[in-house]
Scaffold this motif. Structure first.
Motif, PDB file in Angstrom:
ATOM      1  N   THR A 189       0.844  -1.195   0.000  1.00  0.00           N
ATOM      2  CA  THR A 189       0.000   0.000   0.000  1.00  0.00           C
ATOM      3  C   THR A 189       0.876   1.241   0.000  1.00  0.00           C
ATOM      4  O   THR A 189       1.835   1.331   0.768  1.00  0.00           O
ATOM      5  N   THR A 190       0.550   2.186  -0.850  1.00  0.00           N
ATOM      6  CA  THR A 190       1.281   3.454  -0.893  1.00  0.00           C
ATOM      7  C   THR A 190       0.301   4.612  -0.798  1.00  0.00           C
ATOM      8  O   THR A 190      -0.855   4.503  -1.198  1.00  0.00           O
ATOM      9  N   ILE A 191       0.793   5.726  -0.271  1.00  0.00           N
ATOM     10  CA  ILE A 191       0.010   6.958  -0.206  1.00  0.00           C
ATOM     11  C   ILE A 191       0.804   8.032  -0.925  1.00  0.00           C
ATOM     12  O   ILE A 191       1.992   8.222  -0.657  1.00  0.00           O
ATOM     13  N   SER A 192       0.167   8.711  -1.857  1.00  0.00           N
ATOM     14  CA  SER A 192       0.788   9.820  -2.570  1.00  0.00           C
ATOM     15  C   SER A 192      -0.171  11.009  -2.502  1.00  0.00           C
ATOM     16  O   SER A 192      -1.310  10.873  -2.069  1.00  0.00           O
ATOM     17  N   ILE A 240      -7.255  25.759  -0.200  1.00  0.00           N
ATOM     18  CA  ILE A 240      -6.449  24.821  -0.972  1.00  0.00           C
ATOM     19  C   ILE A 240      -6.949  23.408  -0.701  1.00  0.00           C
ATOM     20  O   ILE A 240      -7.229  23.042   0.437  1.00  0.00           O
ATOM     21  N   GLU A 241      -7.055  22.648  -1.775  1.00  0.00           N
ATOM     22  CA  GLU A 241      -7.498  21.266  -1.701  1.00  0.00           C
ATOM     23  C   GLU A 241      -6.285  20.359  -1.908  1.00  0.00           C
ATOM     24  O   GLU A 241      -5.482  20.581  -2.802  1.00  0.00           O
ATOM     25  N   LEU A 242      -6.178  19.351  -1.069  1.00  0.00           N
ATOM     26  CA  LEU A 242      -5.094  18.390  -1.165  1.00  0.00           C
ATOM     27  C   LEU A 242      -5.715  17.000  -1.195  1.00  0.00           C
ATOM     28  O   LEU A 242      -6.539  16.666  -0.347  1.00  0.00           O
ATOM     29  N   ARG A 243      -5.340  16.218  -2.215  1.00  0.00           N
ATOM     30  CA  ARG A 243      -5.884  14.865  -2.380  1.00  0.00           C
ATOM     31  C   ARG A 243      -4.808  13.847  -2.051  1.00  0.00           C
ATOM     32  O   ARG A 243      -3.672  13.971  -2.511  1.00  0.00           O
ATOM     33  N   PHE A 244      -5.194  12.852  -1.278  1.00  0.00           N
ATOM     34  CA  PHE A 244      -4.280  11.768  -0.939  1.00  0.00           C
ATOM     35  C   PHE A 244      -4.767  10.498  -1.623  1.00  0.00           C
ATOM     36  O   PHE A 244      -5.904  10.070  -1.423  1.00  0.00           O
ATOM     37  N   LEU A 245      -3.915   9.930  -2.456  1.00  0.00           N
ATOM     38  CA  LEU A 245      -4.246   8.738  -3.225  1.00  0.00           C
ATOM     39  C   LEU A 245      -3.702   7.516  -2.489  1.00  0.00           C
ATOM     40  O   LEU A 245      -2.487   7.402  -2.302  1.00  0.00           O
ATOM     41  N   SER A 272      -7.126   4.395   4.196  1.00  0.00           N
ATOM     42  CA  SER A 272      -7.695   5.725   3.975  1.00  0.00           C
ATOM     43  C   SER A 272      -8.360   6.276   5.237  1.00  0.00           C
ATOM     44  O   SER A 272      -8.278   7.481   5.501  1.00  0.00           O
ATOM     45  N   THR A 273      -8.996   5.434   6.032  1.00  0.00           N
ATOM     46  CA  THR A 273      -9.611   5.934   7.266  1.00  0.00           C
ATOM     47  C   THR A 273      -8.543   6.263   8.313  1.00  0.00           C
ATOM     48  O   THR A 273      -8.732   7.177   9.109  1.00  0.00           O
ATOM     49  N   ARG A 274      -7.418   5.550   8.289  1.00  0.00           N
ATOM     50  CA  ARG A 274      -6.293   5.909   9.183  1.00  0.00           C
ATOM     51  C   ARG A 274      -5.777   7.299   8.814  1.00  0.00           C
ATOM     52  O   ARG A 274      -5.496   8.120   9.672  1.00  0.00           O
ATOM     53  N   LEU A 275      -5.662   7.543   7.533  1.00  0.00           N
ATOM     54  CA  LEU A 275      -5.242   8.849   7.049  1.00  0.00           C
ATOM     55  C   LEU A 275      -6.260   9.925   7.440  1.00  0.00           C
ATOM     56  O   LEU A 275      -5.887  11.016   7.881  1.00  0.00           O
TER      57      LEU A 275
END
Length: 168
Positions: free
Chosen positions: A43-46, A68-73, A90-93
């Motif tokens: 699993t990776t987060i970018s 500002i909007e920031l998206r984490f993939l 994603s819920t941990r993030l």
């Protein structure tokens, strides 16, 4: 950030948020844009910068405001139980992002989680992705001056005549 430090450009906020998350989650978060496809083994987060909107008015301290909007993939290899793995990551993030100001209480408003949705399923590349979207209002530049004014009464006289102060 304190009164001597401030955001000069929106990218400073992005770098600060990424650094804060990397420290709290003990992971490395890279930009989502890659020159060539990468095969995932874990699993990776970018991240990806979304909308950036200047606000039509200034803050109470006279500084310019930007939303500002920031998206984490969150990308997960499909060789695992990918949907649940992506949901957990994603819920941990989300828990790390929820109502955060990332130590910049004078330069940001509370963050808002906009969404956490599945975005991509590509069995040929073996990737499933969820996207967590954060939006935050930031204050740009230094505070020109800081005034503190008490109105309505003479505080010395009010406290000097108080029964609690005189001991009666």
């Amino acid at each position: 950030m304190n009164s001597d430090t401030f955001f000069r450009v929106p990218s400073e906020w992005v770098k600060h948020v990424i650094s804060s998350l990397e420290q709290s989650l003990s992971i490395s978060i890279q930009n989502a844009y890659r020159r060539s496809p990468v095969e995932l083994s874990e699993t990776t987060i970018s991240y990806q910068v979304g909308e950036s909107e200047p606000v039509n008015h200034t803050g109470n301290d006279g500084r310019k405001l930007h939303d500002i909007e920031l998206r984490f993939l969150v990308e997960v290899p499909t060789s695992t139980d990918f949907d649940l793995e992506a949901l957990d990551a994603s819920t941990r993030l989300e828990r790390e992002l929820l109502n955060q100001r990332f130590g910049c209480f004078d330069d940001t408003e509370e963050s808002r989680l906009v969404s956490n949705v599945p975005r991509k399923f590509d069995p040929t590349l073996g990737v499933f992705m969820r996207v967590v979207t954060l939006k935050q209002r930031i204050y740009m530049g230094p505070v020109d001056h800081f005034d503190l004014e008490f109105c309505g009464s003479d505080l010395n006289a009010a406290f000097g005549e108080s029964p609690a102060v005189t001991g009666t």
